[in-house]
Design a protein around this motif. Structure first.
Motif, PDB file in Angstrom:
ATOM      1  N   GLY A   1       0.802  -1.209   0.000  1.00 20.61           N
ATOM      2  CA  GLY A   1       0.000   0.000   0.000  1.00 20.61           C
ATOM      3  C   GLY A   1       0.834   1.257   0.000  1.00 20.61           C
ATOM      4  O   GLY A   1       2.060   1.221   0.120  1.00 20.61           O
ATOM      5  N   TYR A   2       0.136   2.379  -0.095  1.00 22.71           N
ATOM      6  CA  TYR A   2       0.772   3.691  -0.217  1.00 22.71           C
ATOM      7  C   TYR A   2       0.393   4.598   0.951  1.00 22.71           C
ATOM      8  O   TYR A   2       0.228   5.788   0.784  1.00 22.71           O
ATOM      9  N   HIS A   3       0.272   4.026   2.111  1.00 21.84           N
ATOM     10  CA  HIS A   3      -0.114   4.765   3.305  1.00 21.84           C
ATOM     11  C   HIS A   3       1.132   5.303   4.003  1.00 21.84           C
ATOM     12  O   HIS A   3       2.153   4.633   4.055  1.00 21.84           O
ATOM     13  N   GLY A   4       1.015   6.500   4.544  1.00 24.26           N
ATOM     14  CA  GLY A   4       2.123   7.079   5.297  1.00 24.26           C
ATOM     15  C   GLY A   4       2.221   8.568   5.086  1.00 24.26           C
ATOM     16  O   GLY A   4       1.579   9.141   4.204  1.00 24.26           O
ATOM     17  N   ILE A   5       3.035   9.190   5.910  1.00 28.53           N
ATOM     18  CA  ILE A   5       3.208  10.644   5.881  1.00 28.53           C
ATOM     19  C   ILE A   5       4.295  11.067   4.908  1.00 28.53           C
ATOM     20  O   ILE A   5       4.165  12.076   4.225  1.00 28.53           O
ATOM     21  N   MET A   6       5.348  10.290   4.821  1.00 33.90           N
ATOM     22  CA  MET A   6       6.509  10.649   4.007  1.00 33.90           C
ATOM     23  C   MET A   6       6.165  10.601   2.513  1.00 33.90           C
ATOM     24  O   MET A   6       5.444   9.701   2.077  1.00 33.90           O
ATOM     25  N   PRO A   7       6.694  11.545   1.731  1.00 32.82           N
ATOM     26  CA  PRO A   7       6.418  11.545   0.278  1.00 32.82           C
ATOM     27  C   PRO A   7       6.800  10.228  -0.404  1.00 32.82           C
ATOM     28  O   PRO A   7       6.109   9.780  -1.316  1.00 32.82           O
ATOM     29  N   GLU A   8       7.890   9.611   0.042  1.00 32.02           N
ATOM     30  CA  GLU A   8       8.330   8.348  -0.546  1.00 32.02           C
ATOM     31  C   GLU A   8       7.290   7.237  -0.348  1.00 32.02           C
ATOM     32  O   GLU A   8       7.148   6.357  -1.190  1.00 32.02           O
ATOM     33  N   GLU A   9       6.586   7.297   0.764  1.00 29.38           N
ATOM     34  CA  GLU A   9       5.590   6.272   1.054  1.00 29.38           C
ATOM     35  C   GLU A   9       4.427   6.349   0.066  1.00 29.38           C
ATOM     36  O   GLU A   9       3.882   5.319  -0.336  1.00 29.38           O
TER      37      GLU A   9
ATOM     38  N   GLU B   1       8.427  -1.843   7.217  1.00 35.12           N
ATOM     39  CA  GLU B   1       9.436  -0.992   6.575  1.00 35.12           C
ATOM     40  C   GLU B   1       9.211   0.479   6.897  1.00 35.12           C
ATOM     41  O   GLU B   1       9.482   1.357   6.067  1.00 35.12           O
ATOM     42  N   ALA B   2       8.721   0.743   8.105  1.00 35.89           N
ATOM     43  CA  ALA B   2       8.504   2.134   8.509  1.00 35.89           C
ATOM     44  C   ALA B   2       9.818   2.904   8.397  1.00 35.89           C
ATOM     45  O   ALA B   2      10.888   2.352   8.665  1.00 35.89           O
ATOM     46  N   PRO B   3       9.756   4.170   7.982  1.00 34.59           N
ATOM     47  CA  PRO B   3      10.987   4.951   7.809  1.00 34.59           C
ATOM     48  C   PRO B   3      11.604   5.341   9.161  1.00 34.59           C
ATOM     49  O   PRO B   3      11.560   6.496   9.590  1.00 34.59           O
TER      50      PRO B   3
ATOM     51  N   LYS C   1      -2.692   8.777   5.799  1.00 34.51           N
ATOM     52  CA  LYS C   1      -1.400   9.226   6.319  1.00 34.51           C
ATOM     53  C   LYS C   1      -1.015   8.390   7.537  1.00 34.51           C
ATOM     54  O   LYS C   1       0.153   8.082   7.731  1.00 34.51           O
ATOM     55  N   LEU C   2      -2.005   8.052   8.356  1.00 29.50           N
ATOM     56  CA  LEU C   2      -1.745   7.355   9.618  1.00 29.50           C
ATOM     57  C   LEU C   2      -2.261   5.926   9.571  1.00 29.50           C
ATOM     58  O   LEU C   2      -3.384   5.679   9.111  1.00 29.50           O
ATOM     59  N   ILE C   3      -1.464   4.992  10.105  1.00 27.28           N
ATOM     60  CA  ILE C   3      -1.960   3.617  10.163  1.00 27.28           C
ATOM     61  C   ILE C   3      -3.068   3.492  11.208  1.00 27.28           C
ATOM     62  O   ILE C   3      -3.867   2.568  11.145  1.00 27.28           O
ATOM     63  N   GLU C   4      -3.156   4.439  12.121  1.00 28.21           N
ATOM     64  CA  GLU C   4      -4.281   4.477  13.054  1.00 28.21           C
ATOM     65  C   GLU C   4      -5.594   4.674  12.293  1.00 28.21           C
ATOM     66  O   GLU C   4      -6.595   4.022  12.569  1.00 28.21           O
ATOM     67  N   ALA C   5      -5.586   5.584  11.331  1.00 26.91           N
ATOM     68  CA  ALA C   5      -6.780   5.841  10.515  1.00 26.91           C
ATOM     69  C   ALA C   5      -7.086   4.646   9.620  1.00 26.91           C
ATOM     70  O   ALA C   5      -8.251   4.282   9.436  1.00 26.91           O
ATOM     71  N   LEU C   6      -6.061   4.021   9.081  1.00 28.31           N
ATOM     72  CA  LEU C   6      -6.257   2.819   8.274  1.00 28.31           C
ATOM     73  C   LEU C   6      -6.900   1.713   9.111  1.00 28.31           C
ATOM     74  O   LEU C   6      -7.874   1.087   8.689  1.00 28.31           O
ATOM     75  N   GLY C   7      -6.395   1.482  10.313  1.00 29.65           N
ATOM     76  CA  GLY C   7      -6.964   0.459  11.184  1.00 29.65           C
ATOM     77  C   GLY C   7      -8.415   0.734  11.532  1.00 29.65           C
ATOM     78  O   GLY C   7      -9.261  -0.168  11.495  1.00 29.65           O
TER      79      GLY C   7
END
Length: 129
Positions: A20-28, A108-110, A77-83
C-alpha cells in the motif's frame, strides 16, 4: 457482553500481507511498502458450532476480500486511521460481528532500525463506532 474479550469466540486472521501507499513521508505515497494486518473478529459462534451451517458464521474468505478492498480504497497518512477504517468496514458489512481487534504492522517504517516494525492495535465494539 462482559468487559473481557479473553473468553470470547473469535475468528483469527493473522499475517495478512498487502502492498500500500499509506504514510506521511512523500516516498511512502510514491513507492509504497508492505503492510501486515492481524485480525480478531468476535461474535457468538454457538449457532455455527451446533448446526455446522455456513450461514451461521462469517466467512473467512469474505472477511479477507473485504479487508483487501478496504485496504486500498483510500490512502491514509496514519496507520491508526487505516486500522479504524478496516474496523468500520467490517462492522458495516457483517451484522454478526460484535467486536474487532486489528493490528496494522508496518515492517518498513521509515525509522533507523535494523530489525522490527512499527504497529498499531485497535480494539472496538460495534457500539463504539
Amino acid at each position: 457482553m462482559s468487559d473481557s474479550f479473553a473468553d470470547r469466540d473469535r475468528i483469527v486472521l493473522a499475517g495478512l500481507a498487502f502492498y500500500g501507499y499509506h504514510g506521511i513521508m512523500p516516498e511512502e505515497s510514491k513507492l509504497g511498502q508492505r503492510f501486515r494486518v492481524d485480525l480478531e473478529i468476535g461474535f457468538d459462534m454457538t449457532e455455527a458450532g451446533r448446526t455446522d451451517e455456513v450461514e451461521a458464521t462469517v466467512s473467512y474468505a469474505d472477511i479477507y476480500n473485504l479487508i483487501e478492498k478496504a485496504f486500498s480504497e483510500k490512502r491514509f497518512k496514519l496507520i491508526e486511521a487505516l486500522g479504524y477504517h478496516l474496523i468500520a468496514r467490517l462492522f458495516e458489512t457483517f451484522e454478526r460481528i460484535e467486536w474487532v481487534r486489528v493490528r496494522v504492522r508496518k515492517p518498513e517504517a521509515p525509522l533507523p532500525i535494523v530489525a522490527g516494525e512499527a504497529a498499531i492495535e485497535i480494539l472496538r465494539r460495534k457500539e463504539d463506532i
